[in-house]
Design an enzyme around this catalytic site. Structure first.
Site, PDB file in Angstrom:
ATOM      1  N   ASP A  14       0.860  -1.171   0.000  1.00 50.28           N
ATOM      2  CA  ASP A  14       0.000   0.000   0.000  1.00 50.28           C
ATOM      3  C   ASP A  14       0.910   1.239   0.000  1.00 50.28           C
ATOM      4  OD1 ASP A  14      -2.296   1.709   0.606  1.00 50.28           O
ATOM      5  OD2 ASP A  14      -1.439   1.800   2.627  1.00 50.28           O
ATOM      6  N   ASP A  16      -0.071   4.977   0.858  1.00 51.65           N
ATOM      7  CA  ASP A  16      -0.272   5.998   1.894  1.00 51.65           C
ATOM      8  C   ASP A  16      -0.427   5.380   3.278  1.00 51.65           C
ATOM      9  OD1 ASP A  16      -0.241   7.969  -0.122  1.00 51.65           O
ATOM     10  OD2 ASP A  16      -2.363   7.613  -0.518  1.00 51.65           O
ATOM     11  N   ASP A  22       0.783   9.357   5.390  1.00 57.98           N
ATOM     12  CA  ASP A  22      -0.514   9.586   4.768  1.00 57.98           C
ATOM     13  C   ASP A  22      -0.877  11.062   4.837  1.00 57.98           C
ATOM     14  OD1 ASP A  22      -2.935   9.304   3.573  1.00 57.98           O
ATOM     15  OD2 ASP A  22      -3.906   8.279   5.261  1.00 57.98           O
ATOM     16  N   TYR A  25      -5.361  12.799   0.129  1.00 56.31           N
ATOM     17  CA  TYR A  25      -5.566  13.377  -1.204  1.00 56.31           C
ATOM     18  C   TYR A  25      -4.419  14.286  -1.603  1.00 56.31           C
ATOM     19  CZ  TYR A  25     -10.129  11.715   0.241  1.00 56.31           C
ATOM     20  OH  TYR A  25     -11.146  10.928   0.720  1.00 56.31           O
ATOM     21  N   ASN A  57      -5.132   2.796  -3.497  1.00 56.68           N
ATOM     22  CA  ASN A  57      -6.409   3.470  -3.754  1.00 56.68           C
ATOM     23  C   ASN A  57      -6.163   4.968  -3.830  1.00 56.68           C
ATOM     24  OD1 ASN A  57      -7.853   1.082  -3.461  1.00 56.68           O
ATOM     25  ND2 ASN A  57      -8.808   1.637  -1.507  1.00 56.68           N
ATOM     26  N   ARG A 102     -10.839  -1.139  -6.370  1.00 57.72           N
ATOM     27  CA  ARG A 102     -10.661  -0.394  -5.135  1.00 57.72           C
ATOM     28  C   ARG A 102     -10.623  -1.353  -3.947  1.00 57.72           C
ATOM     29  NH1 ARG A 102     -10.754   4.444  -2.553  1.00 57.72           N
ATOM     30  NH2 ARG A 102     -12.165   4.752  -0.802  1.00 57.72           N
TER      31      ARG A 102
HETATM   32 MG   LIG Z   1      -2.895   3.108   3.575  1.00 55.52          MG
HETATM   33 ZN   LIG Z   2     -11.041   0.972  -9.045  1.00 53.06          ZN
END
Ligand SMILES: [Mg+2]
Ligand SMILES: [Zn+2]
Length: 200
Positions: A14, A16, A22, A25, A57, A102
């Site tokens: 992953d 973030d 993190d 956005y 994501n 997602r």
């Molecule tokens: Mg994360």
């Molecule tokens: Zn997607």
């Protein structure tokens, strides 16, 4: 699900809260800060010839909070700081979009595994929240949770495996790699590199 301790086909991180701090956005490459020990852990895995990839994501794109170009600039900064990844699998959708990528859906793990020419079942997914672990489980991969202050207690309790930090993850995987016979997968040497995000 019990995983045999054998050499992983790939380690999928992953982004973030796992590889970098993190910043919700974030579209600004100047704000990218690696998590403690990230570079060293990645370097150790790369030296052991374990492919490393990112499964992330990025719903900020679907929400219109960042552009795809800003997202890619941030990703380039991640590679400047942490070195090149063998694959990137990115979901730019949001929860309501009904996509199959997602997290907690398994699509990103399946896509990254396909790019790296390994089975999802041979992959290890490293993340900081329950969605990462659920995506791993849904794809048949092994999940390792590295909690932060943001991680919920329930997510830690439900995690199949919990590590203290990325150094701990590298320790475990390399110990298992050394203990295991030579790679069971013929992955080939030329890992293809891709920015595998899509809009479907
Ligand atoms: Mg994360
Ligand atoms: Zn997607």
């Amino acid at each position: 699900m019990v995983f045999e301790q054998r050499r992983p086909g790939a380690v999928l991180f992953d982004r973030d809260g796992t590889l970098i701090r993190d910043v919700p956005y974030n579209g600004d490459p100047a704000l990218v800060r690696p998590m403690p020990g990230a570079l060293e852990a990645l370097s150790r895995l790369r030296r052991a010839d374990l492919p490393v990839a990112v499964v992330t994501n990025q719903s900020g794109v679907a929400k219109g909070l960042i552009t795809a170009d800003e997202m890619e600039q941030v990703n380039r900064r991640v590679e400047e700081l942490l070195g090149p990844f063998d694959a990137w699998a990115i979901c730019v959708h949001d929860d309501g979009d009904g996509c199959t990528c997602r997290k907690p859906a398994p699509g990103l793990v399946i896509r990254a595994a396909a790019v790296l020419d390994v089975s999802p079942r041979e992959c290890v997914v490293v993340g900081d929240i329950g969605r990462d672990m659920d995506a791993a489980r849904a794809a048949g991969a092994r999940g390792i949770l590295v909690p932060t202050e943001e991680t919920l207690r329930s997510e830690i309790e439900r995690a199949p495996e919990v590590a203290h930090d990325l150094g701990d993850v590298a320790d475990r995987l390399l110990r298992e790699t050394e203990a295991a016979p030579a790679a069971l997968t013929a992955g080939g040497s030329a890992w293809s590199r891709t920015l595998g995000w899509s809009r479907w």
